[in-house]
Design an enzyme around this catalytic site. Sequence first.
Site, PDB file in Angstrom:
ATOM      1  N   GLY A 157      78.560 125.505  18.358  1.00 57.24           N
ATOM      2  CA  GLY A 157      78.226 126.374  17.224  1.00 57.24           C
ATOM      3  C   GLY A 157      77.122 127.338  17.581  1.00 57.24           C
TER       4      GLY A 157
ATOM      5  CD  GLU B 285      69.759 134.900  -1.821  1.00 60.35           C
ATOM      6  OE1 GLU B 285      70.471 134.617  -0.849  1.00 60.35           O
ATOM      7  OE2 GLU B 285      68.545 135.191  -1.725  1.00 60.35           O
TER       8      GLU B 285
ATOM      9  CG  ASP C  78      74.067 124.375   7.067  1.00 57.63           C
ATOM     10  OD1 ASP C  78      72.922 124.206   6.634  1.00 57.63           O
ATOM     11  OD2 ASP C  78      74.592 125.507   7.197  1.00 57.63           O
TER      12      ASP C  78
ATOM     13  CB  VAL D 165      84.396 122.173  18.360  1.00 50.10           C
ATOM     14  CG1 VAL D 165      84.141 120.696  18.658  1.00 50.10           C
ATOM     15  CG2 VAL D 165      83.504 123.063  19.212  1.00 50.10           C
TER      16      VAL D 165
ATOM     17  CB  ALA E 149      68.340 130.448   7.810  1.00 45.84           C
ATOM     18  CD  GLN E 150      61.300 128.061   6.062  1.00 51.82           C
ATOM     19  OE1 GLN E 150      60.479 127.177   5.985  1.00 51.82           O
ATOM     20  NE2 GLN E 150      61.500 128.896   5.074  1.00 51.82           N
TER      21      GLN E 150
HETATM   22  P1  NAD Z   1      74.056 124.449  -4.232  1.00 54.22           P
HETATM   23  O1  NAD Z   1      74.556 123.069  -4.087  1.00 54.22           O
HETATM   24  O2  NAD Z   1      72.639 124.748  -4.022  1.00 54.22           O
HETATM   25  O3  NAD Z   1      74.430 124.977  -5.705  1.00 54.22           O
HETATM   26  C1  NAD Z   1      75.708 124.772  -6.273  1.00 54.22           C
HETATM   27  C2  NAD Z   1      75.665 125.021  -7.774  1.00 54.22           C
HETATM   28  O4  NAD Z   1      76.985 124.826  -8.257  1.00 54.22           O
HETATM   29  C3  NAD Z   1      74.740 124.070  -8.517  1.00 54.22           C
HETATM   30  O5  NAD Z   1      73.911 124.807  -9.381  1.00 54.22           O
HETATM   31  C4  NAD Z   1      75.717 123.160  -9.291  1.00 54.22           C
HETATM   32  O6  NAD Z   1      75.227 122.807 -10.571  1.00 54.22           O
HETATM   33  C5  NAD Z   1      76.953 124.047  -9.427  1.00 54.22           C
HETATM   34  N1  NAD Z   1      78.196 123.275  -9.532  1.00 54.22           N
HETATM   35  C6  NAD Z   1      78.636 122.310  -8.690  1.00 54.22           C
HETATM   36  N2  NAD Z   1      79.829 121.840  -9.131  1.00 54.22           N
HETATM   37  C7  NAD Z   1      80.150 122.541 -10.250  1.00 54.22           C
HETATM   38  C8  NAD Z   1      81.238 122.525 -11.162  1.00 54.22           C
HETATM   39  N3  NAD Z   1      82.280 121.721 -11.022  1.00 54.22           N
HETATM   40  N4  NAD Z   1      81.194 123.380 -12.216  1.00 54.22           N
HETATM   41  C9  NAD Z   1      80.178 124.224 -12.382  1.00 54.22           C
HETATM   42  N5  NAD Z   1      79.139 124.292 -11.558  1.00 54.22           N
HETATM   43  C10 NAD Z   1      79.110 123.458 -10.499  1.00 54.22           C
HETATM   44  O7  NAD Z   1      75.010 125.317  -3.280  1.00 54.22           O
HETATM   45  P2  NAD Z   1      74.783 126.757  -2.618  1.00 54.22           P
HETATM   46  O8  NAD Z   1      74.196 127.705  -3.581  1.00 54.22           O
HETATM   47  O9  NAD Z   1      76.075 127.113  -1.990  1.00 54.22           O
HETATM   48  O10 NAD Z   1      73.738 126.485  -1.472  1.00 54.22           O
HETATM   49  C11 NAD Z   1      74.058 125.561  -0.424  1.00 54.22           C
HETATM   50  C12 NAD Z   1      72.811 125.295   0.421  1.00 54.22           C
HETATM   51  O11 NAD Z   1      72.456 126.454   1.146  1.00 54.22           O
HETATM   52  C13 NAD Z   1      71.613 124.910  -0.429  1.00 54.22           C
HETATM   53  O12 NAD Z   1      70.892 123.912   0.229  1.00 54.22           O
HETATM   54  C14 NAD Z   1      70.836 126.194  -0.527  1.00 54.22           C
HETATM   55  O13 NAD Z   1      69.446 125.991  -0.718  1.00 54.22           O
HETATM   56  C15 NAD Z   1      71.131 126.819   0.828  1.00 54.22           C
HETATM   57  N6  NAD Z   1      71.027 128.292   0.750  1.00 54.22           N
HETATM   58  C16 NAD Z   1      69.878 128.847   1.196  1.00 54.22           C
HETATM   59  C17 NAD Z   1      69.734 130.210   1.141  1.00 54.22           C
HETATM   60  C18 NAD Z   1      68.454 130.805   1.640  1.00 54.22           C
HETATM   61  O14 NAD Z   1      67.539 130.078   2.001  1.00 54.22           O
HETATM   62  N7  NAD Z   1      68.348 132.129   1.663  1.00 54.22           N
HETATM   63  C19 NAD Z   1      70.739 131.034   0.619  1.00 54.22           C
HETATM   64  C20 NAD Z   1      71.909 130.420   0.170  1.00 54.22           C
HETATM   65  C21 NAD Z   1      72.045 129.035   0.239  1.00 54.22           C
END
Ligand code: NAD
Length: 406
Positions: A8, A166, A301, A78, A318-319
């Site tokens: 990766g 975002e 991840d 992979v 990412a951090q």
């Molecule tokens: P997440 O798990 O953080 O959020 C998913 C959201 O979907 C939650 O609010 C949850 O309540 C909702 N959800 C889940 N199942 C559902 C359902 N059946 N119906 C309705 N809502 C539902 O997922 P993400 O936003 O994809 O982020 C994934 C990871 O990546 C996290 O750890 C996040 O912090 C990280 N991330 C970091 C950055 C950054 O640092 N810039 C940016 C994007 C994501």
Amino acid sequence: MKKVVVLGAGYAGLKTVVELQKKLHGKVEVTLVDQNDYHYEATDLHEVASGNLPTSKITFPIADVLDPSMTTFIVDRVEKVDEENKKVELANHEPLSYDYCVFALGFVSETFGIKGAVENSLPMTNIVESEAIRDHIEAQMKNYQSSKNPEDLKIVVCGAGFTGIELAGALADARPRYAKWAGVTPDQIKIHVIDASNRILPMFNDNLANYCLKLLDKLDIELTQSALIQEIQPNTVLYKGADDAEGTPLHEVKAGTIIWTTGVSGSPVVAESGLQARRGRVMDSEHLTVPEDDDMYMIGDVAAVMPPDGDRPYPTTAQIALKMARYVAKDIEARVNGTKRPGAYTFSSLGTVASVGNTRAFGESKGITMKGYPASVVKKMIMNKSLFVQGGLKELIAKGRFDLYH
Ligand code: NAD
């Protein structure tokens, strides 16, 4: 010479290679495998999906940062890691043998088995999927010219996590462009985010979460909370309200574009390789290895690392992926040189900033809260730093976000 195989070329894998090239030149052979010949900034996928940035702005050729005298790069998928025989099976190449394997194959979309989610919504976990969203939105908007169906103008984002918020902000920025394609005014482009919880973004305090709610409102982004999505049908999201009485029919939201951002899980290759994991994430040892196999590092991840004082693993960002990579390179360096290995991996966050469109953001760093335009500048600086860490000055100059002043 020891053989290190890195699987990766995302944040974690590519950074490991870059660090190994600096630390162990002439002492190890590195083989990097990725299914693409480019690296992408996964934290900026929403910019490609919304069409606000071209793909070229968030990608660069992996070969640009490799030292061919030390690292061999194989573009392939992979399939599986055979830990017992220390071999990596690839789709189209001979198996690779290794002394140390760094498993950093990233994440995939998690649908939790919700009916119709795979078939009827669009995930956003890589470049190909983000471009598919971009193209789908463009087609829907253009279709409105003849259909006059308001559903063509509506975009639903399922999940108001970091990714969903975002993305919604980026879509709001793109409204004028979408409106032009459709021949309507920007306020006719509807953006609706649906989430199961009654408190979005648990990683932020109440003050920042409320600020985010206000921003969404200001940007005319509709948010439905406490809405548990049960099924996705073509152009329809069906959800159950948290307070709905037994027997209440599911609520329906119709839209021409439905995007799935309800969470992620680690690469399916984790399960294919028979590793013990939860949602594709392996609970690492203190050296970021598989507990029963010290030669197999799991980072990014696909890794779950427990903070010393907490009961939930650190969030995947990412951090943390970049910091894990730096640690793993140091650990391998010590093992190859026969010196003392570093102590247990620890992580202290530099802070987290979420953007809602190009010029608005919010977050915290070391206890300091940031909101609005200044936070958006900090966010771009964080992105530039990660680009620099991965691709060096060349990629920073070519791809950096220098639109700091608006
Ligand atoms: P997440 O798990 O953080 O959020 C998913 C959201 O979907 C939650 O609010 C949850 O309540 C909702 N959800 C889940 N199942 C559902 C359902 N059946 N119906 C309705 N809502 C539902 O997922 P993400 O936003 O994809 O982020 C994934 C990871 O990546 C996290 O750890 C996040 O912090 C990280 N991330 C970091 C950055 C950054 O640092 N810039 C940016 C994007 C994501």
